[in-house]
Design a protein around this motif. Structure first.
Motif, PDB file in Angstrom:
ATOM      1  N   ASN A  35       1.050  -1.091   0.119  1.00  0.00           N
ATOM      2  CA  ASN A  35       0.252   0.512   0.193  1.00  0.00           C
ATOM      3  C   ASN A  35       0.752   1.432   0.050  1.00  0.00           C
ATOM      4  O   ASN A  35       1.972   1.795   0.755  1.00  0.00           O
ATOM      5  N   VAL A  36       0.628   2.396  -0.967  1.00  0.00           N
ATOM      6  CA  VAL A  36       1.200   3.257  -1.237  1.00  0.00           C
ATOM      7  C   VAL A  36       0.473   4.598  -1.035  1.00  0.00           C
ATOM      8  O   VAL A  36      -0.835   4.728  -1.570  1.00  0.00           O
ATOM      9  N   ASN A  37       0.729   5.532  -0.524  1.00  0.00           N
ATOM     10  CA  ASN A  37      -0.285   7.261  -0.631  1.00  0.00           C
ATOM     11  C   ASN A  37       0.968   8.214  -0.456  1.00  0.00           C
ATOM     12  O   ASN A  37       2.015   7.543   0.616  1.00  0.00           O
ATOM     13  N   CYS A  38       0.179   8.933  -0.603  1.00  0.00           N
ATOM     14  CA  CYS A  38       1.111  10.031  -0.400  1.00  0.00           C
ATOM     15  C   CYS A  38       0.072  11.832   0.043  1.00  0.00           C
ATOM     16  O   CYS A  38      -0.675  11.826  -1.188  1.00  0.00           O
ATOM     17  N   ALA A  39       1.053  12.034   0.495  1.00  0.00           N
ATOM     18  CA  ALA A  39      -0.365  13.424   1.176  1.00  0.00           C
ATOM     19  C   ALA A  39       1.138  15.090   1.152  1.00  0.00           C
ATOM     20  O   ALA A  39       1.503  14.575   2.436  1.00  0.00           O
ATOM     21  N   PHE A  73       4.685   4.147   2.740  1.00  0.00           N
ATOM     22  CA  PHE A  73       4.864   3.233   2.205  1.00  0.00           C
ATOM     23  C   PHE A  73       4.225   1.733   2.934  1.00  0.00           C
ATOM     24  O   PHE A  73       4.929   2.302   4.049  1.00  0.00           O
ATOM     25  N   ASN A  74       3.902   0.986   3.576  1.00  0.00           N
ATOM     26  CA  ASN A  74       2.891  -0.566   3.695  1.00  0.00           C
ATOM     27  C   ASN A  74       3.183  -1.316   2.646  1.00  0.00           C
ATOM     28  O   ASN A  74       2.970  -1.631   2.006  1.00  0.00           O
ATOM     29  N   VAL A  75       4.305  -2.372   3.412  1.00  0.00           N
ATOM     30  CA  VAL A  75       4.282  -4.123   3.378  1.00  0.00           C
ATOM     31  C   VAL A  75       4.596  -4.681   4.169  1.00  0.00           C
ATOM     32  O   VAL A  75       4.595  -4.902   5.235  1.00  0.00           O
ATOM     33  N   LYS A  76       3.170  -6.041   3.666  1.00  0.00           N
ATOM     34  CA  LYS A  76       2.452  -6.627   4.892  1.00  0.00           C
ATOM     35  C   LYS A  76       2.656  -8.098   3.780  1.00  0.00           C
ATOM     36  O   LYS A  76       1.665  -8.021   2.534  1.00  0.00           O
ATOM     37  N   ASP A  77       3.217  -9.727   4.075  1.00  0.00           N
ATOM     38  CA  ASP A  77       3.260 -10.223   4.431  1.00  0.00           C
ATOM     39  C   ASP A  77       2.761 -11.586   4.983  1.00  0.00           C
ATOM     40  O   ASP A  77       2.688 -10.893   6.229  1.00  0.00           O
ATOM     41  N   THR A  78       3.009 -13.024   4.332  1.00  0.00           N
ATOM     42  CA  THR A  78       2.273 -13.576   4.891  1.00  0.00           C
ATOM     43  C   THR A  78       3.439 -15.153   5.342  1.00  0.00           C
ATOM     44  O   THR A  78       2.774 -16.100   5.288  1.00  0.00           O
ATOM     45  N   GLY A  79       4.947 -14.671   5.468  1.00  0.00           N
ATOM     46  CA  GLY A  79       5.715 -15.360   5.616  1.00  0.00           C
ATOM     47  C   GLY A  79       6.186 -15.991   7.273  1.00  0.00           C
ATOM     48  O   GLY A  79       5.552 -16.106   7.644  1.00  0.00           O
TER      49      GLY A  79
END
Length: 322
Positions: free
Chosen positions: A241-245, A251-257
């Motif tokens: 997920n990426v957003n800019c204000a 910047f957010n990264v989530k895994d099931t590792g």
């Protein structure tokens, strides 16, 4: 900024500035006492005597009561002077810590390079030994040499990058680019690994045009995403997920590792640190990826937060100021 202590011929302190008082931790001891009343450091006491009696200059490091590393330079004054010894105390904590980190860095780098070099040398000797090997085996040897050479190239590039980031010598021009297109490029390069593990990758990033150093942002995103792919489970997932204000990029990264143990979560951003050395070696990790991430985040005066649970997955959340 330097501590200065003057002693007479018998080791009694005749003058001391405030910095020296703090460094030696002697509190309210009045001027005029013997040096043993101002410090419990045996080296300082002995060297004050040696400097005068033997006429030699002595330089050494010692630990101050407040934890700083102090370099002491004790020298004998001129023979006609009422002063016996002159002691200069310099805070060298930062220099010594930097030197230690530099030594550890080169030691680790040499160790990491030794493994692929040894492997390349071994397979090369087999191929040039004069023994006959089946074509399939020769091809396997060559493929192993190629893989180790690629590992070396990746490691050297990472070492160069982190060295430049730490030294602050990387000067890059800013330009406008679309983050969503950058992410498409990263995911395309990771596609073979994604397909091999049958991962589900969801990327939520609108078209975001920013003006920044492309290479730095690319390395930041790439290292986090590649880790989420490499250390995942078969048929797992990666959510980006990426957003800019305004000037803030999230910047957010989530895994099931495989996740990271609690004891390792504070260390994963250290250079060459690996949670599972065996697995990292197998999949080609250099142990520098998250260290590079940390340096780039610091460059942009941002924050990086890691949340992980062993066996369930990892989430990395980054906020940088453009």
């Amino acid at each position: 900024s330097e501590g200065l202590v003057l002693c007479d011929k018998n080791g009694y302190v005749s003058s001391m500035n405030k910095v020296a008082n703090v460094v030696l931790g002697c509190g309210n001891v009045p001027i005029g006492k013997h040096i043993v009343n101002y410090t419990r450091n045996v080296d300082v006491i002995n060297c004050v005597a040696d400097a005068y009696n033997k006429g030699k200059t002595v330089t050494f490091d010692f630990d101050a009561p407040d934890g700083r590393i102090i370099s002491a330079n004790i020298t004998r004054a001129t023979e006609n002077s009422d002063i016996g010894d002159i002691m200069v105390l310099i805070d060298v904590t930062t220099d010594r810590e930097t030197q230690k980190l530099r030594q550890e860095f080169f030691s680790n780098a040499s160790h990491e390079l030794k493994t692929p070099i040894t492997s390349i040398q071994g397979y090369s000797e087999l191929l040039t030994s004069g023994m006959e090997y089946p074509p399939e085996q020769k091809k396997e040897f060559l493929l192993r040499i190629k893989k180790e050479a690629q590992n070396m190239t990746t490691l050297i590039n990472d070492i160069l990058m982190i060295s430049r980031l730490e030294a602050g010598t990387t000067v890059q021009s800013k330009n406008e680019f679309d983050i969503s297109l950058m992410l498409d490029e990263i995911l395309l390069s990771a596609k073979p690994m994604i397909d091999e593990q049958k991962l589900k990758v969801v990327c939520n990033c609108p078209s975001i045009i920013i003006n920044a150093e492309y290479k730095r942002i690319y390395e930041l995103f790439n290292n986090v995403i590649i880790n989420a792919v490499k250390y995942n489970k078969p048929e797992g997932s990666v959510n980006i997920n990426v957003n800019c204000a305004g000037k803030k990029l999230h910047f957010n990264v989530k895994d099931t590792g495989i996740g990271i143990p609690d004891v390792s979560q504070q260390r994963v951003f250290e250079r060459f640190y690996r949670v599972d050395k065996g697995r990292s070696k197998k999949i080609g990790g250099t142990g520098l990826g998250l260290a590079i991430v940390k340096h780039i985040v610091n460059y942009y005066k941002g924050t990086v937060t890691l949340r992980s649970k062993l066996g369930e997955g990892t989430e990395i959340d980054i906020l940088i100021n453009l």
